[in-house]
Motif scaffolding. Structure first.
Motif, mmCIF file in Angstrom:
data_model
loop_
_atom_site.group_PDB
_atom_site.id
_atom_site.type_symbol
_atom_site.label_atom_id
_atom_site.label_comp_id
_atom_site.label_asym_id
_atom_site.label_seq_id
_atom_site.Cartn_x
_atom_site.Cartn_y
_atom_site.Cartn_z
ATOM 1 N N GLY A 77 34.663 19.121 -0.656
ATOM 2 C CA GLY A 77 35.720 18.607 0.207
ATOM 3 C C GLY A 77 35.836 17.094 0.108
ATOM 4 O O GLY A 77 35.156 16.455 -0.697
ATOM 5 N N ASP A 158 41.703 18.676 -0.911
ATOM 6 C CA ASP A 158 41.082 19.748 -0.128
ATOM 7 C C ASP A 158 41.821 21.078 -0.279
ATOM 8 O O ASP A 158 41.199 22.142 -0.250
ATOM 9 C CB ASP A 158 40.997 19.356 1.350
ATOM 10 C CG ASP A 158 39.886 18.353 1.627
ATOM 11 O OD1 ASP A 158 39.055 18.105 0.727
ATOM 12 O OD2 ASP A 158 39.847 17.820 2.746
ATOM 13 N N TYR A 167 35.328 25.285 -0.145
ATOM 14 C CA TYR A 167 35.489 24.254 0.876
ATOM 15 C C TYR A 167 34.411 24.400 1.949
ATOM 16 O O TYR A 167 34.220 25.464 2.521
ATOM 17 C CB TYR A 167 36.881 24.355 1.509
ATOM 18 C CG TYR A 167 37.190 23.244 2.479
ATOM 19 C CD1 TYR A 167 37.384 21.947 2.033
ATOM 20 C CD2 TYR A 167 37.307 23.487 3.836
ATOM 21 C CE1 TYR A 167 37.679 20.923 2.917
ATOM 22 C CE2 TYR A 167 37.606 22.475 4.726
ATOM 23 C CZ TYR A 167 37.784 21.189 4.264
ATOM 24 O OH TYR A 167 38.074 20.179 5.146
ATOM 25 N N PRO A 169 33.416 21.700 4.864
ATOM 26 C CA PRO A 169 33.498 20.367 5.464
ATOM 27 C C PRO A 169 32.212 19.913 6.144
ATOM 28 O O PRO A 169 31.909 18.721 6.157
ATOM 29 C CB PRO A 169 34.648 20.493 6.464
ATOM 30 C CG PRO A 169 34.753 21.948 6.748
ATOM 31 C CD PRO A 169 34.322 22.639 5.496
#
Length: 183
Positions: A77, A158, A167, A169
């Motif tokens: 990310g 992203d 992904y 985060p």
């Protein structure tokens, strides 16, 4: 009403909760100001032993405020880092704002607001979130464009990472914070 009789101004309750729950001393969030418009605003808490404080009071003002920004491209990310330096007396006060736009709608909204605002409200407070000083920082067209480019790049990057299913985060945030603490 004299200054002694006026109630002390504090950061908004939601901001105080955010700062305390996240255990942070600087944040930039959307707030609704007196005129009813939503704006991104910076809330900066000075430590009790900050060199610019004398008997709990902040010396001087208005202050020059400088920003720098970096885009951290992690394989899982993207994180936007914005450094803020307030040129307070004796020694500048520094802080770092971290935004993961694909994880938190408020991060995206905050950066989007900054990229559109002509000025950015700054609230400087003490350790109890009492407002010691407030000012408006002019946001030039070049700064707006720079924030917009960072936001667009992070969102686009992203989106591609999300399509690959990689992904994460939380991992991006922890890895970037760890690398910042090492430097």
């Amino acid at each position: 009403m004299s200054a002694a009789q006026r109630p002390e101004e504090r950061f908004p309750d939601d901001v105080i909760v955010l700062l305390h729950n996240a255990n942070i001393t600087v944040s930039c969030v959307p707030i609704q100001l007196d005129d009813g418009n939503w704006q991104a605003a910076i809330f900066f808490v000075l430590p009790a032993d900050a060199p610019c404080l004398t008997h709990g009071r902040l010396l001087g003002g208005p202050y020059t405020v400088e920003f720098d920004a970096d885009l951290h491209e992690h394989e899982k990310g993207t994180l936007i880092e914005i450094g803020i330096e307030i040129i307070t007396p004796i020694e500048p006060s520094r802080g770092t704002l971290l935004f993961i736009t694909g994880h938190s709608p408020s991060h995206f909204e905050t950066l989007q607001l900054i990229s559109q605002q002509d000025e950015l409200p700054l609230f400087i407070g003490d350790e109890y979130c009492r407002v010691l000083y407030k000012q408006r920082i002019p946001v030039s067209e070049a700064m707006q464009k720079g924030f917009r480019q960072l936001l667009d790049e992070a969102v686009g990057r992203d989106a591609i990472i999300r399509m690959t299913g990689h992904y994460d985060p939380d991992l991006v945030f922890s890895d970037v914070v760890a690398s910042l603490q090492l430097s």
